[in-house]
Design an enzyme around this catalytic site. Structure first.
Site, PDB file in Angstrom:
ATOM      1  N   GLU A 105       0.828  -1.224   0.000  1.00  0.00           N
ATOM      2  CA  GLU A 105       0.000   0.000   0.000  1.00  0.00           C
ATOM      3  C   GLU A 105       0.859   1.269   0.000  1.00  0.00           C
ATOM      4  O   GLU A 105       0.633   2.205   0.756  1.00  0.00           O
ATOM      5  CB  GLU A 105      -0.983  -0.003   1.178  1.00  0.00           C
ATOM      6  CG  GLU A 105      -2.008  -1.108   1.033  1.00  0.00           C
ATOM      7  CD  GLU A 105      -3.347  -0.827   1.710  1.00  0.00           C
ATOM      8  OE1 GLU A 105      -3.548   0.272   2.235  1.00  0.00           O
ATOM      9  OE2 GLU A 105      -4.196  -1.731   1.681  1.00  0.00           O
TER      10      GLU A 105
HETATM   11  C1  LIG Z   1       3.055  -9.470   0.448  1.00  0.00           C
HETATM   12  C2  LIG Z   1       2.614  -8.507  -0.580  1.00  0.00           C
HETATM   13  C3  LIG Z   1       1.271  -8.362  -0.869  1.00  0.00           C
HETATM   14  C4  LIG Z   1       0.850  -7.518  -1.893  1.00  0.00           C
HETATM   15  N1  LIG Z   1      -0.472  -7.474  -2.272  1.00  0.00           N
HETATM   16  C5  LIG Z   1      -0.814  -6.820  -3.399  1.00  0.00           C
HETATM   17  C6  LIG Z   1      -2.142  -6.935  -3.942  1.00  0.00           C
HETATM   18  O1  LIG Z   1      -2.997  -7.587  -3.365  1.00  0.00           O
HETATM   19  N2  LIG Z   1      -2.410  -6.299  -5.107  1.00  0.00           N
HETATM   20  C7  LIG Z   1      -1.483  -5.567  -5.767  1.00  0.00           C
HETATM   21  O2  LIG Z   1      -1.791  -5.033  -6.818  1.00  0.00           O
HETATM   22  N3  LIG Z   1      -0.217  -5.421  -5.277  1.00  0.00           N
HETATM   23  C8  LIG Z   1       0.133  -6.033  -4.126  1.00  0.00           C
HETATM   24  N4  LIG Z   1       1.425  -5.916  -3.635  1.00  0.00           N
HETATM   25  C9  LIG Z   1       2.367  -5.055  -4.318  1.00  0.00           C
HETATM   26  C10 LIG Z   1       2.848  -3.869  -3.495  1.00  0.00           C
HETATM   27  O3  LIG Z   1       1.870  -2.872  -3.491  1.00  0.00           O
HETATM   28  C11 LIG Z   1       4.173  -3.454  -4.121  1.00  0.00           C
HETATM   29  O4  LIG Z   1       5.111  -4.390  -3.662  1.00  0.00           O
HETATM   30  C12 LIG Z   1       4.584  -2.080  -3.758  1.00  0.00           C
HETATM   31  O5  LIG Z   1       3.788  -1.184  -4.438  1.00  0.00           O
HETATM   32  C13 LIG Z   1       6.052  -1.786  -4.076  1.00  0.00           C
HETATM   33  O6  LIG Z   1       6.411  -2.231  -5.348  1.00  0.00           O
HETATM   34  P1  LIG Z   1       7.742  -3.116  -5.533  1.00  0.00           P
HETATM   35  O7  LIG Z   1       7.717  -4.169  -4.494  1.00  0.00           O
HETATM   36  O8  LIG Z   1       7.802  -3.508  -6.936  1.00  0.00           O
HETATM   37  O9  LIG Z   1       8.926  -2.131  -5.169  1.00  0.00           O
HETATM   38  P2  LIG Z   1       9.594  -1.062  -6.156  1.00  0.00           P
HETATM   39  O10 LIG Z   1       8.542  -0.242  -6.787  1.00  0.00           O
HETATM   40  O11 LIG Z   1      10.578  -1.758  -7.003  1.00  0.00           O
HETATM   41  O12 LIG Z   1      10.346  -0.146  -5.113  1.00  0.00           O
HETATM   42  C14 LIG Z   1      11.660  -0.442  -4.636  1.00  0.00           C
HETATM   43  C15 LIG Z   1      12.072   0.647  -3.656  1.00  0.00           C
HETATM   44  O13 LIG Z   1      12.123   1.897  -4.332  1.00  0.00           O
HETATM   45  C16 LIG Z   1      11.425   2.870  -3.565  1.00  0.00           C
HETATM   46  N5  LIG Z   1      10.921   3.881  -4.488  1.00  0.00           N
HETATM   47  C17 LIG Z   1      10.241   3.697  -5.630  1.00  0.00           C
HETATM   48  N6  LIG Z   1       9.969   4.872  -6.200  1.00  0.00           N
HETATM   49  C18 LIG Z   1      10.495   5.832  -5.393  1.00  0.00           C
HETATM   50  C19 LIG Z   1      10.551   7.242  -5.420  1.00  0.00           C
HETATM   51  N7  LIG Z   1      10.017   7.963  -6.381  1.00  0.00           N
HETATM   52  N8  LIG Z   1      11.185   7.869  -4.410  1.00  0.00           N
HETATM   53  C20 LIG Z   1      11.744   7.188  -3.413  1.00  0.00           C
HETATM   54  N9  LIG Z   1      11.723   5.857  -3.337  1.00  0.00           N
HETATM   55  C21 LIG Z   1      11.110   5.186  -4.314  1.00  0.00           C
HETATM   56  C22 LIG Z   1      10.345   2.095  -2.852  1.00  0.00           C
HETATM   57  O14 LIG Z   1       9.935   2.804  -1.686  1.00  0.00           O
HETATM   58  C23 LIG Z   1      11.069   0.807  -2.511  1.00  0.00           C
HETATM   59  O15 LIG Z   1      11.784   0.994  -1.319  1.00  0.00           O
HETATM   60  C24 LIG Z   1       1.824  -6.745  -2.596  1.00  0.00           C
HETATM   61  C25 LIG Z   1       3.179  -6.863  -2.270  1.00  0.00           C
HETATM   62  C26 LIG Z   1       3.580  -7.744  -1.288  1.00  0.00           C
HETATM   63  C27 LIG Z   1       5.046  -7.876  -1.022  1.00  0.00           C
END
Ligand SMILES: Cc1cc2nc3c(=O)[nH]c(=O)nc-3n(C[C@H](O)[C@H](O)[C@H](O)COP(=O)(O)OP(=O)(O)OC[C@H]3O[C@@H](n4cnc5c(N)ncnc54)[C@H](O)[C@@H]3O)c2cc1C
Length: 771
Positions: free
Chosen positions: A444
């Protein structure tokens, strides 16, 4: 009058017009998805904090969140029953899922339909009740909490309630409420995580065959991951970008992000495989589909809502985000503080309860204050949702700061209980929480992104009384109206900034007493209202100068944005803490927690402001900001050590403070459960203390000098044999020893852990090896 008119025209053409021109140039370029994200939701107490002069009377007159009789009964009965059906160890080592009985129970008792209105068969609970349920479930097992949390957060039910067609609502909502359908919502793709608007998943408008007839539909391809409940869902919410290259729907070729509901058994849907998120056993996995044809009726809200997906998601995000993670993480914090507080009294080293060491006291007190503040934020934010707000900035603050505080509480708890938290087994009450903390940090809105980009980025535009209106005026198509509106707003804005600058300087020079507080605050907390107002005025002044001097480049200056967001957040947390103290009826025993929590917020807000000044890209402005805000240097100190022992005293014994602070904890009735055992062991540890003191005194007086002491068990035996303690006292010590051993011992298993059965072959004191 004429003179005034002339002066105004002169001002408009000579001053405002060039500023408008410059303003248009520095306005950050914004895509429509960014614009929708910024404009979504409402502002609430955050706007007051941003104004430089929060109206405290307003905060205190918001209704106190309360449960209806039906909601309270649900919490006392159904929620307790659901908790009792789940055993964390069984779930995480044997079943790798919730037990079937628990799934059935939560479905049949409408746990999955808490946000669905009663007319569709749902429970129609308030946001506060919803939060209370999630908080309590989270003190039992993460799979249980998440399986309930997700269907009630942003997903099919929420989107259908707001945007569904009457047919979609009538068909799906009753099925979702009764648990006949299990929903999941798939937005995240391997290529678009935080930048979710960039999803490459796409649909092409085309004709195809559906139910034996040729209809207009979409050919959709997707590749999604991390989707909670996907492996078991029956109804998949899907976000993708819709294109209409052949103009079958109109002239627009790129229609935009669209949300559809796809039944799991729809031909072409690939779903069922699982991820393995940090040993949490809630269902989570990928889903894919290639050129899957579906009718336009699958779009949530029907074909008219094609392309409206991002707006829908942004509009609904705030409600769920205000509840899910804040509640589940407060649950973890409450359980940690309750069990670790007790453990600190039960566990002795160097012949002293470990909680009596100052080092532990410092950490335990911090856990208490963090839990108090987080709980206050959870309750106040859920209350805002119940008032009809969709608090976009506040929900980001709650999500980020409650999960970060939970991380701190759980880390602190682990440090206190040492090896007991590290060796997994059914008697470990903390290890899984520690493992799973990063999940809440990531979902989220990952926390680094939320802090760096969202809280202040959105807050500065949404909460500021003039910025958004000025942006709208600058974008106005008619140049005369644009200049007229901009001129009016600009001069109001200048008045606002000047006032805040002067108040910041005055309060910097003479202290927060320059502010008069309208609300009849408790005398013991009155100073905090003034101090928050002082920092609020400094924030408003600093935010204005920052936006003025950095303009659009602020978007790239994430460290500045993050720190100013921290100030706003700390002021919000401090306000929530003060309100909680008032709502709880100004309980004097809570005061040390309130003092510690609020003083820490003020200190952290000050540090963030000073860091902003020190690192400001334009040195002169940084110095000016510092001179105005803190002309005599830093004004706030961290909470004093003296508060810690008062807090720990309350957390290390059964007390009203401890009970209020951890009110949402499920305390199992099963005598083999570690949380039950720790509660019992605490009672007996306290009862045993005067007896032990008596024995110690005898020891000092040399009564046992001819019998060298081996351990406290032997000396109790000796004291009994020498008639220094009664039979009841001796038996009480024996019971205390048995319970204490149950708590402090860890589980061990047969050597070959490759066999899952090994995890059920447990041995510890409860099997009688050392009792
Ligand atoms: C257990 C689990 C359940 C989930 N459930 C759902 C679900 O039901 N439905 C769904 O659609 N998604 C779901 N997600 C997805 C979740 O919302 C994403 O994991 C989340 O949005 C982050 O994306 P990412 O993991 O690809 O990280 P990335 O986007 O790759 O981010 C990597 C890092 O970069 C940082 N970052 C990125 N952009 C910036 C910026 N502009 N400035 C500073 N820092 C930045 C982030 O904070 C993070 O620390 C789930 C994820 C997990 C792990």
């Amino acid at each position: 009058m004429l003179l005034f008119h002339r002066l105004r025209n002169w001002r408009k053409n000579t001053i405002s017009a060039p500023i408008l021109k410059a303003f248009k140039k520095v306005l950050p370029p914004m895509s429509s998805t960014e614009k929708e994200a910024i404009e979504a939701g409402t502002v609430w107490w955050d706007a007051e904090l941003f104004s430089g002069n929060p109206d405290w009377q307003k905060l205190m007159t918001y209704p106190v969140p309360a449960l209806t009789r039906q909601e309270q009964a649900f919490l006392d009965n159904e929620v307790e029953q659901a908790c009792s059906l789940v055993n964390d160890w069984q779930v995480t080592t044997q079943d790798m899922d919730l037990p079937e009985a628990a799934w059935q129970y939560i479905r049949e008792n409408k746990f999955l339909g808490m946000i669905i209105p009663p007319q569709y068969g749902g429970l129609g609970f308030s946001a506060f009740a919803h939060s209370e349920v999630i908080t309590r479930l989270s003190t039992r097992n993460s799979a249980l909490a998440v399986s309930v949390m997700v269907p009630n957060s942003l997903g099919p039910a929420e989107l259908l309630v707001h945007y569904g067609t009457p047919e979609q609502k009538d068909y799906y909502l009753p099925r979702l409420a009764s648990g006949q359908e299990i929903p999941a919502f798939a937005l995240t793709s391997p290529w678009a995580g935080s930048d979710a608007a960039a999803i490459p998943d796409s649909g092409i408008v085309c004709k195809g065959v559906w139910n034996g007839e040729e209809v207009l539909g979409m050919r959709v391809s997707w590749d999604k991951r991390y989707i909670t409940l996907a492996p078991v869902c029956t109804l998949l919410g899907l976000a993708f970008r819709l294109y209409d290259p052949d103009g079958l729907l109109g002239n627009q070729k790129d229609i935009g992000i669209t949300c559809a509901l796809v039944p799991r058994d729809h031909p072409g849907v690939e779903i069922g495989r699982r991820h393995f998120p940090l040993n949490a056993m809630f269902m989570n996995g990928p889903t894919r589909g290639k050129d899957v044809f579906m009718p336009l009726d699958f779009i949530i809200g029907g074909p008219e809502m094609a392309g409206q997906g991002w707006r829908m998601l942004m509009e609904c995000l705030a409600a769920g985000r205000s509840i899910s993670l804040p509640s589940s993480n407060v649950g973890m914090s409450q359980l940690t503080v309750r069990t670790v507080g007790a453990y600190s009294r039960i566990r002795k080293q160097f012949n002293l309860q470990i909680g009596r060491f100052e080092g532990i006291e410092e950490v335990l007190a911090r856990m208490g204050a963090n839990t108090y503040a987080s709980n206050a934020v959870r309750i106040m934010t859920a209350g805002a949702v119940d008032l009809g707000e969709k608090p976009s900035v506040v929900s980001s603050i709650a999500k980020y700061h409650v999960t970060e505080r939970a991380r701190s509480v759980v880390n602190d708890g682990m440090d206190i209980i040492g090896g007991k938290g590290i060796c997994l087994g059914p008697s470990n009450f903390m290890g899984r929480a520690y493992q799973q903390i990063p999940i809440g940090i990531t979902v989220e809105g990952a926390n680094i992104l939320t802090r760096s980009l969202i809280i202040f980025g959105q807050g500065a535009i949404r909460c500021h009384p003039y910025i958004l209106k000025e942006m709208q005026a600058a974008q106005e198509a008619d140049p005369t109206t644009s200049l007229d509106n901009f001129d009016r707003l600009l001069w109001q804005h200048i008045g606002f900034s000047t006032r805040n600058g002067l108040l910041t300087l005055a309060s910097g020079l003479f202290g927060a007493r320059v502010f008069t507080i309208q609300h009849h605050a408790a005398p013991e907390t009155m100073k905090y209202y003034r101090q928050i107002t002082r920092l609020s005025s400094a924030l408003a002044f600093m935010a204005d100068l920052t936006m003025l001097s950095l303009g659009g480049s602020l978007k790239r200056r994430e460290k500045i944005s993050a720190r100013l967001g921290d100030v706003l957040a700390q002021l919000y947390i401090a306000s929530a803490t003060l309100r909680q103290y008032e709502n709880n009826g100004r309980q004097q025993d809570e005061l040390p927690l309130v003092h510690k929590a609020v003083q820490q917020c003020l200190f952290d807000a000050q540090s963030a402001l000073l860091q902003t000044c020190r690192n400001f890209p334009k040195r002169g402005i940084g110095l000016l900001l510092r001179l105005f805000s803190f002309p005599w240097g830093a004004s706030f100190s961290p909470p004093s050590d003296a508060l810690d022992s008062a807090i720990c005293e309350q957390l290390m014994q059964p007390s009203a403070t401890r009970d209020r602070l951890t009110v949402n904890c499920h305390i199992p009735k099963d005598i083999d459960d570690p949380v039950h055992a720790i509660e019992q062991a605490l009672l007996y540890a306290i009862k045993a203390e005067p007896i032990e003191a008596k024995i110690r005194q005898d020891e000092k007086n040399g009564i046992f000098k001819n019998h060298p002491r081996a351990n406290d068990r032997d000396i109790a035996q000796l004291a009994f044999e020498m008639n220094r303690i009664s039979t009841e006292e001796y038996e009480l010590l024996a019971t205390r020893n048995r319970l204490r051993d149950t708590v402090i011992h860890v589980d061990d298993f047969p050597p070959d852990l490759r066999n899952p059965a090994a995890f059920m072959n447990i041995r510890n004191t409860r099997q009688g090896d050392r009792t």
